[in-house]
Write an enzyme that holds these catalytic residues in place. Structure first.
Site, mmCIF file in Angstrom:
data_model
loop_
_atom_site.group_PDB
_atom_site.id
_atom_site.type_symbol
_atom_site.label_atom_id
_atom_site.label_comp_id
_atom_site.label_asym_id
_atom_site.label_seq_id
_atom_site.Cartn_x
_atom_site.Cartn_y
_atom_site.Cartn_z
ATOM 1 N N HIS A 140 -55.122 -16.203 -62.331
ATOM 2 C CA HIS A 140 -55.158 -15.892 -63.755
ATOM 3 C C HIS A 140 -55.996 -16.939 -64.467
ATOM 4 O O HIS A 140 -56.345 -17.987 -63.892
ATOM 5 C CB HIS A 140 -53.748 -15.840 -64.344
ATOM 6 N N ASP A 170 -60.888 -15.983 -69.409
ATOM 7 C CA ASP A 170 -61.051 -14.527 -69.333
ATOM 8 C C ASP A 170 -62.218 -14.023 -70.168
ATOM 9 O O ASP A 170 -63.042 -13.236 -69.694
ATOM 10 C CB ASP A 170 -59.772 -13.826 -69.804
#
Length: 391
Positions: A140, A170
Site C-alpha cells: 500500500h 498513490d
C-alpha cells in the site's frame, strides 16, 4: 486513433476529446488516473467486475469514477477476456492495476490486447513495478513511500514519520506519473502507429519526486533526517504553529523580504531576534514565533496576515477549504451532480475540461458503450434490472 463521434456534443469537452480509454477496474491510483483523463475529455469506459468493489462505498459517491461509463464483464467467465480484448481493439489507452502477471493469466495482458491493436498504449499501475524482488508482493501507499525514502523525510525530528494520507504515493507518485506516461506514449503512437507498455510504479514516481532533495543531499545542504532542513519543518520560518485556540498556521516566509513582513505582522522586532541564517539559533527562534502564535486564535491570525506577502496561511480542514474565498472565486471546488468535489485541473484556455458525467454506477452503460464502441458482445445475455449494489 481518434474517435470524433465517441460521444454526443453535450459530452464533448476537453483537449482529450476523441481519445478512448479502457480502464480495468481497481482501486487507488488507477481509477484516479482514468478520472483525470476523463476530466480532460477522454471517453473513459471502466470495466467493473460483478460483485462490487472492495472499497465498500456507495459508487454514487466515488468521485474518482466521474466522467466515466461503466460496463460489467466477468473476466473469469469463458467469454469475458474476449469482450475486453474487443474493447481494447477500439481503445487508444488501456489502464490496469493488477499484480504483475495477473492480466496475462486472465488473457488481457499487453501481448493479447495489442495483437489486434498495435497502436494501443497499455498503462500498468503498480506499487512495486513489473519486475524486481518485491514485484509480486502486496503493498500500500505507506509502504511504497517508506521504501522510496519519502516517508522518512516527513515529520518532527523527535517523533514518528507523519503519514500524508495516500496523496504522496498513490496519486502524486502513481497516478500522475501514469498519466504523463500514457499521454507521452500516445503522442508517439500517433506519429508512428506503434503503441507500447507503460510501467508506472509508485516507488519509481515517489523516488522521482525527491530529485531536488537528492541534489541538496549531495551538495551537503540537506541532512538525511526529518525535521532538520529548510523545507521539512526544521526551519522556523517554514513550519506550522499552534494558535491559542488549538488551530494551526502555516508559515513559508523563506525569502528575506517575506520574512521581514512576517516578523512585522507577528508583532516582533527583527533586530532583537536570533539570526535566521544560523541553524544553531533555530530552536530559540522557533520558540519566539510559537509564543506569539499562542496569544491569539487561528482566525485572528488569519485576519492579520490576509492580503499580505508574509506567506502565512491558516491550516484549513477539507470542509473549510471548500469555503475559502480564493478557491470559491476560482471554483476550485464545485457542487456537481449533487456532490461537492474538486473541479477540473489543470485549466485550458481553448479546450476546457468539464464534469460531464456523475460517478459511474457499475454496469449502467452496458448498452450505450456496446453501441458507441461497436462491441455487441457486451450486451449478449447481460441483465441490468436495477442499480448494481456494492458487495
Amino acid at each position: 486513433m481518434t474517435h470524433p463521434d465517441t460521444a454526443p456534443p453535450s459530452r464533448r469537452a476537453g483537449p482529450l476529446t476523441g481519445v478512448r480509454v479502457l480502464e480495468l477496474a481497481g482501486i487507488g491510483p488507477g481509477p484516479f488516473a482514468a478520472m483525470l483523463l476523463g476530466d480532460l475529455g477522454a471517453d473513459v469506459v471502466r470495466v467493473d467486475r460483478p460483485g462490487g468493489s472492495p472499497l465498500r462505498i456507495d459508487p454514487a459517491y466515488d468521485v474518482t469514477n466521474r466522467n466515466k461509463r461503466s460496463v460489467l464483464v466477468d473476466l473469469k467467465s469463458p467469454d469475458g477476456p474476449a469482450v475486453v480484448r474487443a474493447l481494447a481493439e477500439r481503445a487508444d489507452i488501456l489502464i490496469e492495476g493488477y499484480r504483475p502477471g495477473v492480466a496475462e493469466r486472465l488473457g488481457v495482458g499487453p501481448q493479447d490486447c495489442r495483437a489486434a491493436n498495435p497502436a494501443l498504449v497499455y498503462g500498468r499501475m503498480t506499487g512495486w513495478g513489473q519486475d524486481g524482488p518485491l514485484a509480486p508482493r502486496a503493498g500500500h501507499d505507506i509502504g511504497y513511500i517508506a521504501t522510496a525514502g519519502a516517508l522518512g523525510m516527513i515529520g518532527a525530528p523527535d517523533g514518528p514519520p507523519a503519514v500524508p494520507a495516500n496523496l504522496l504515493g498513490d496519486y502524486a507518485g502513481g497516478s500522475l506519473y501514469l498519466v504523463v506516461g500514457v499521454l507521452a506514449a500516445l503522442l508517439t503512437a500517433r506519429t508512428t502507429g506503434e503503441g507500447q507498455v507503460v510501467d508506472a510504479a509508485i516507488v519509481d514516481g515517489t523516488a522521482h519526486l525527491t530529485a531536488i532533495v537528492h541534489g541538496m543531499l549531495a551538495a551537503g545542504t540537506w541532512q538525511d533526517g526529518r525535521g532538520r532542513n529548510l523545507l521539512d519543518g526544521g526551519c522556523p520560518y517554514y513550519a506550522v504553529y499552534e494558535t491559542g485556540d488549538g488551530g494551526w498556521m502555516a508559515v513559508g516566509a523563506l525569502e528575506p523580504q517575506f520574512y521581514t513582513e512576517f516578523v512585522r505582522l507577528l508583532g516582533l522586532d527583527a533586530g532583537r531576534l536570533p539570526d535566521r541564517d544560523d541553524p544553531r539559533r533555530w530552536p530559540e527562534l522557533r520558540e519566539r514565533f510559537a509564543a506569539r502564535f499562542r496569544t491569539a486564535g487561528r482566525d485572528e491570525w488569519a485576519a492579520v496576515f490576509e492580503g499580505t506577502d508574509a506567506c502565512v496561511a491558516p491550516v484549513l480542514s477539507l470542509r473549510e477549504a471548500v469555503r475559502h474565498p480564493h478557491l470559491d472565486h476560482r471554483r476550485t471546488f464545485t457542487r456537481s451532480q449533487g456532490l461537492v468535489q474538486p473541479g477540473v485541473a489543470p485549466r485550458f484556455s481553448a479546450t476546457p475540461g468539464a464534469l460531464r458525467l456523475p460517478p459511474a454506477v457499475p454496469g449502467t452503460h452496458q448498452g450505450e458503450v456496446a453501441h458507441d464502441w461497436q462491441v455487441p458482445a457486451l450486451v449478449r445475455g447481460f441483465r441490468h434490472d436495477a442499480p448494481h449494489e456494492m458487495g
